[in-house]
Scaffold this active site. Structure first.
Site, mmCIF file in Angstrom:
data_model
loop_
_atom_site.group_PDB
_atom_site.id
_atom_site.type_symbol
_atom_site.label_atom_id
_atom_site.label_comp_id
_atom_site.label_asym_id
_atom_site.label_seq_id
_atom_site.Cartn_x
_atom_site.Cartn_y
_atom_site.Cartn_z
ATOM 1 C CE1 TYR A 53 -76.047 -105.695 31.598
ATOM 2 C CE2 TYR A 53 -77.493 -103.812 31.315
ATOM 3 C CZ TYR A 53 -77.209 -105.147 31.085
ATOM 4 O OH TYR A 53 -78.080 -105.901 30.341
ATOM 5 C CG ASP A 91 -83.242 -94.233 29.482
ATOM 6 O OD1 ASP A 91 -83.401 -94.372 28.251
ATOM 7 O OD2 ASP A 91 -84.166 -93.826 30.227
ATOM 8 C CG HIS A 106 -87.385 -104.917 30.767
ATOM 9 N ND1 HIS A 106 -87.503 -104.736 29.412
ATOM 10 C CD2 HIS A 106 -88.218 -105.950 31.080
ATOM 11 C CE1 HIS A 106 -88.344 -105.636 28.920
ATOM 12 N NE2 HIS A 106 -88.807 -106.361 29.907
ATOM 13 C CB CYS A 138 -73.402 -111.281 52.530
ATOM 14 S SG CYS A 138 -73.710 -111.214 50.773
ATOM 15 N N GLY A 173 -91.943 -95.896 20.636
ATOM 16 C CA GLY A 173 -90.506 -96.134 20.454
ATOM 17 C C GLY A 173 -90.053 -97.528 20.820
ATOM 18 C CB THR A 174 -91.107 -100.474 21.976
ATOM 19 O OG1 THR A 174 -90.675 -101.821 22.184
ATOM 20 C CG2 THR A 174 -92.619 -100.423 21.903
ATOM 21 C CB SER A 175 -88.559 -103.297 17.823
ATOM 22 O OG SER A 175 -88.163 -104.064 18.976
ATOM 23 C CG ASN A 199 -91.665 -97.569 16.627
ATOM 24 O OD1 ASN A 199 -91.143 -97.313 17.700
ATOM 25 N ND2 ASN A 199 -91.193 -98.490 15.792
#
Ligand code: BV8
Ligand code: ZN
Length: 231
Positions: A53, A91, A106, A138, A173-175, A199
């Site tokens: 990440y 992003d 997400h 903590c 732009g997503t599958s 797409n």
């Protein structure tokens, strides 16, 4: 004025140089999804997950929004509160393009939180030279503020309301391969929305799409937005 609800995925950031997940050379090609994008994977090897990440965070800082991101900014400027944008991307490019009504369902590469006391942090304020950043409050380990597989995405109740109220639902732009995001188009259609997809490939949930614009986001979206604004 019609209410527009947009859902974006990795494909809108591809032309900003950010890898998608499932295209060839994609993120999941070099990584086992469960190892780097699940709570179990983080439990087993937090150092590996943090490295994954941190790399993506740095890549996102080096990337710039592209003309497709700016087209959605132009659409929001025109539609104001008749526009909402849900993104699966982490992003931050939509906010950098100037969009304000953005739901990062997400999570975000820019943020981290403490699994013990839930204190939240900006990655830019952390010492990323250490393998696993720790909580100032903590002392426990921090984790990326990313929704992993098996975890519940953010803002699902708000998203549900928006899906029921929108007149046009655009999927960009997503599958359409990961739920619950991939199921949003079904809900929107069920509540009477006109559904549009932009797409490169044919998305998995094509059955619920009324209008498919196949091609690259930067080539398709600016013209599509201008057409909407001319109505
Ligand atoms: C949950 C953050 C419970 C991480 C991500 C079996 C059946 C059904 C579901 C499941 C199942 N087993 C498990 C599940 C649930 C699971 C799931 O759906 N698994 C899939 C694999 C089957 N889902 C979950 O675990 C979710 N949580 O279910 O919790 C729950 C839920 C609700 C209520 C109560 C309980 C959590 C999933 C979140 C995982 N995190 N991202 C990170 O970023 O590191 S997922 C990640 O992949 C993305 O965020 C996105 O959501 C998803 C899909 O990625 P895309 O964005 O679509 O990118 P992809 O590469 O796939 O596609 C790119 C597309 O762009 C392509 O189509 C390509 O053609 C196109 N493209 C490329 N270039 C361009 C372009 N288009 C235009 N122009 C271009 N230039
Ligand atoms: Zn803490």
């Amino acid at each position: 004025m019609k209410k527009y609800l947009i859902l974006t995925g990795a494909g809108i950031s591809a032309e900003s140089g950010i890898k998608t997940f499932r295209d060839s050379g994609g993120l999941w090609e070099n990584h086992d999804v469960q190892q780097v994008a699940s709570p179990q994977g983080f439990q087993e090897d937090p150092k590996l997950v943090w490295q994954f990440y941190k790399d993506r965070f740095n890549q996102s800082l080096a990337a710039e929004p592209n003309t497709a991101h700016y087209a959605l900014k132009k659409l929001e400027d025109h539609l104001q509160d008749h526009f909402h944008l849900i993104t699966q991307n982490v992003d931050g490019l939509h906010s950098r393009a100037g969009n304000e009504r953005v739901i990062e369902m997400h999570g975000s590469l820019s943020n981290a939180f403490c699994s013990s006391c839930r204190a939240s942090y900006r990655l830019a304020d952390l010492d990323l030279s250490c393998d696993i950043p720790s909580c100032e409050k903590c002392g426990n380990s921090l984790r990326p503020d990313i929704v992993w597989f098996g975890e519940i995405p953010y803002s699902l109740y708000e998203i549900e309301q928006l899906l029921k109220e929108c007149d046009v639902f655009m999927v960009i732009g997503t599958s359409g391969s990961v739920y619950p995001a991939a199921g949003f188009v079904m809900t929107a259609k069920l509540f009477g929305a006109h559904t549009v997809a932009v797409n490169l490939d044919r998305p998995d949930n094509l059955g619920f799409i009324d209008e498919l614009h196949q091609g690259k986001c930067t080539q398709m979206l600016p013209a599509l937005v201008d057409k909407i604004l001319s109505k």
